[in-house]
Design a protein around this motif. Structure first.
Motif, PDB file in Angstrom:
ATOM      1  N   PHE A   2       0.856  -1.188   0.000  1.00  0.00           N
ATOM      2  CA  PHE A   2       0.000   0.000   0.000  1.00  0.00           C
ATOM      3  C   PHE A   2       0.892   1.239   0.000  1.00  0.00           C
ATOM      4  O   PHE A   2       1.724   1.411   0.888  1.00  0.00           O
ATOM      5  N   THR A   3       0.704   2.086  -1.012  1.00  0.00           N
ATOM      6  CA  THR A   3       1.595   3.229  -1.193  1.00  0.00           C
ATOM      7  C   THR A   3       1.479   4.244  -0.068  1.00  0.00           C
ATOM      8  O   THR A   3       2.454   4.904   0.262  1.00  0.00           O
ATOM      9  N   ARG A   4       0.334   4.378   0.519  1.00  0.00           N
ATOM     10  CA  ARG A   4       0.167   5.283   1.666  1.00  0.00           C
ATOM     11  C   ARG A   4       0.024   4.462   2.948  1.00  0.00           C
ATOM     12  O   ARG A   4      -0.799   4.747   3.816  1.00  0.00           O
ATOM     13  N   GLY A   5       0.858   3.464   3.055  1.00  0.00           N
ATOM     14  CA  GLY A   5       0.790   2.539   4.175  1.00  0.00           C
ATOM     15  C   GLY A   5       1.108   3.146   5.520  1.00  0.00           C
ATOM     16  O   GLY A   5       0.688   2.636   6.550  1.00  0.00           O
ATOM     17  N   HIS A  44      -4.381  -3.408  12.251  1.00  0.00           N
ATOM     18  CA  HIS A  44      -3.693  -4.640  11.829  1.00  0.00           C
ATOM     19  C   HIS A  44      -2.192  -4.432  11.645  1.00  0.00           C
ATOM     20  O   HIS A  44      -1.579  -4.998  10.738  1.00  0.00           O
ATOM     21  N   SER A  45      -1.603  -3.646  12.516  1.00  0.00           N
ATOM     22  CA  SER A  45      -0.156  -3.400  12.428  1.00  0.00           C
ATOM     23  C   SER A  45       0.645  -4.666  12.727  1.00  0.00           C
ATOM     24  O   SER A  45       1.824  -4.742  12.385  1.00  0.00           O
ATOM     25  N   ASP A  46      -0.002  -5.667  13.329  1.00  0.00           N
ATOM     26  CA  ASP A  46       0.692  -6.924  13.611  1.00  0.00           C
ATOM     27  C   ASP A  46       0.926  -7.745  12.338  1.00  0.00           C
ATOM     28  O   ASP A  46       1.863  -8.539  12.281  1.00  0.00           O
ATOM     29  N   VAL A  47       0.111  -7.548  11.308  1.00  0.00           N
ATOM     30  CA  VAL A  47       0.289  -8.296  10.063  1.00  0.00           C
ATOM     31  C   VAL A  47       0.852  -7.443   8.926  1.00  0.00           C
ATOM     32  O   VAL A  47       1.347  -7.978   7.944  1.00  0.00           O
ATOM     33  N   LEU A  48       0.774  -6.121   9.055  1.00  0.00           N
ATOM     34  CA  LEU A  48       1.337  -5.236   8.039  1.00  0.00           C
ATOM     35  C   LEU A  48       2.847  -5.136   8.227  1.00  0.00           C
ATOM     36  O   LEU A  48       3.333  -4.907   9.334  1.00  0.00           O
ATOM     37  N   ILE A  49       3.579  -5.290   7.154  1.00  0.00           N
ATOM     38  CA  ILE A  49       5.039  -5.315   7.209  1.00  0.00           C
ATOM     39  C   ILE A  49       5.592  -4.010   6.666  1.00  0.00           C
ATOM     40  O   ILE A  49       5.199  -3.553   5.585  1.00  0.00           O
ATOM     41  N   THR A  50       6.529  -3.409   7.427  1.00  0.00           N
ATOM     42  CA  THR A  50       7.171  -2.177   6.967  1.00  0.00           C
ATOM     43  C   THR A  50       8.579  -2.452   6.463  1.00  0.00           C
ATOM     44  O   THR A  50       8.977  -1.943   5.437  1.00  0.00           O
ATOM     45  N   LYS A  51       9.345  -3.221   7.185  1.00  0.00           N
ATOM     46  CA  LYS A  51      10.704  -3.642   6.824  1.00  0.00           C
ATOM     47  C   LYS A  51      11.525  -2.519   6.180  1.00  0.00           C
ATOM     48  O   LYS A  51      11.752  -2.500   4.972  1.00  0.00           O
ATOM     49  N   ARG A  96      10.913   0.509   5.469  1.00  0.00           N
ATOM     50  CA  ARG A  96      10.242   1.408   4.536  1.00  0.00           C
ATOM     51  C   ARG A  96       9.508   2.467   5.339  1.00  0.00           C
ATOM     52  O   ARG A  96       8.909   2.173   6.367  1.00  0.00           O
ATOM     53  N   LYS A  97       9.532   3.686   4.858  1.00  0.00           N
ATOM     54  CA  LYS A  97       8.903   4.778   5.597  1.00  0.00           C
ATOM     55  C   LYS A  97       7.439   4.967   5.240  1.00  0.00           C
ATOM     56  O   LYS A  97       6.636   5.298   6.094  1.00  0.00           O
ATOM     57  N   ALA A  98       7.088   4.801   3.991  1.00  0.00           N
ATOM     58  CA  ALA A  98       5.726   5.102   3.564  1.00  0.00           C
ATOM     59  C   ALA A  98       4.913   3.859   3.211  1.00  0.00           C
ATOM     60  O   ALA A  98       3.702   3.864   3.336  1.00  0.00           O
ATOM     61  N   VAL A  99       5.555   2.809   2.770  1.00  0.00           N
ATOM     62  CA  VAL A  99       4.839   1.628   2.276  1.00  0.00           C
ATOM     63  C   VAL A  99       4.723   0.563   3.371  1.00  0.00           C
ATOM     64  O   VAL A  99       5.681   0.287   4.078  1.00  0.00           O
ATOM     65  N   LYS A 100       3.528  -0.016   3.458  1.00  0.00           N
ATOM     66  CA  LYS A 100       3.301  -1.194   4.289  1.00  0.00           C
ATOM     67  C   LYS A 100       2.687  -2.250   3.390  1.00  0.00           C
ATOM     68  O   LYS A 100       2.022  -1.928   2.403  1.00  0.00           O
ATOM     69  N   SER A 101       2.914  -3.509   3.734  1.00  0.00           N
ATOM     70  CA  SER A 101       2.408  -4.561   2.857  1.00  0.00           C
ATOM     71  C   SER A 101       1.911  -5.765   3.641  1.00  0.00           C
ATOM     72  O   SER A 101       2.295  -5.986   4.785  1.00  0.00           O
ATOM     73  N   LEU A 102       1.062  -6.519   2.970  1.00  0.00           N
ATOM     74  CA  LEU A 102       0.605  -7.814   3.453  1.00  0.00           C
ATOM     75  C   LEU A 102       1.346  -8.862   2.639  1.00  0.00           C
ATOM     76  O   LEU A 102       1.429  -8.749   1.414  1.00  0.00           O
TER      77      LEU A 102
END
Length: 157
Positions: A96-99, A105-112, A114-120
């Motif tokens: 998600f570009t505006r993650g 659901h921050s427990d399943v969203l991954i940032t790794k 990255r400052k702006a993107v979060k992903s499943l």
């Protein structure tokens, strides 16, 4: 025309001329969306995961459009990048570009890093939790209206 090719004493015949003459589909060019082609070119189980995610995204957010940008299938919402599908060696990323605006659901969203993107991330089709995915998609839709890609840093004072 029939061409005879002699290579080291072995006679080879090129039949492409005959195939093209009698194959009615040979000269038709079919235009396939490059984003859809990206999905279909993946190996299993990633192809199934991508197709499942594609169906869920298009059902939950029917106004989004699928484009092929940055060598990835990107969904655009109101002319802005919304989310993307990326196939890696071990998993499929739904980014998600505006993650940075996504808080649930921050427990399943991954940032790794990255400052702006979060992903499943998904490794199998069974890992896709439809309820969580739909909730994250709805939150991402509301984040599309934000001016900045990420929220301002929290004040220390």
């Amino acid at each position: 025309m029939l061409f005879n090719i002699h290579i080291s004493g072995i006679r080879k015949v090129d039949y492409t001329y005959f195939r093209d003459q009698f194959d009615p589909i040979a000269h038709l060019s079919v235009h396939v969306n490059p984003a859809a082609q990206y999905i279909l070119n993946q190996h299993e189980p990633f192809r199934s995961i991508l197709l499942q995610l594609q169906g869920l995204i298009e059902q939950a957010v029917p106004e989004c459009t699928l484009k092929y940008k940055y060598r990835l299938p990107f969904y655009y919402l109101n002319g802005k990048p919304f989310c993307y599908l990326n196939c890696s060696k071990d998993y499929v990323d739904l980014g998600f570009t505006r993650g940075a605006w996504l808080k649930s659901h921050s427990d399943v969203l991954i940032t790794k890093d990255r400052k702006a993107v979060k992903s499943l991330r998904y490794r199998t089709v069974e890992e896709i939790d439809v309820e969580i995915l739909l909730e994250v998609l709805q939150e991402a839709i509301s984040a599309q209206d934000k001016k900045n890609w990420r929220p301002p840093p929290e004040s220390r004072f």
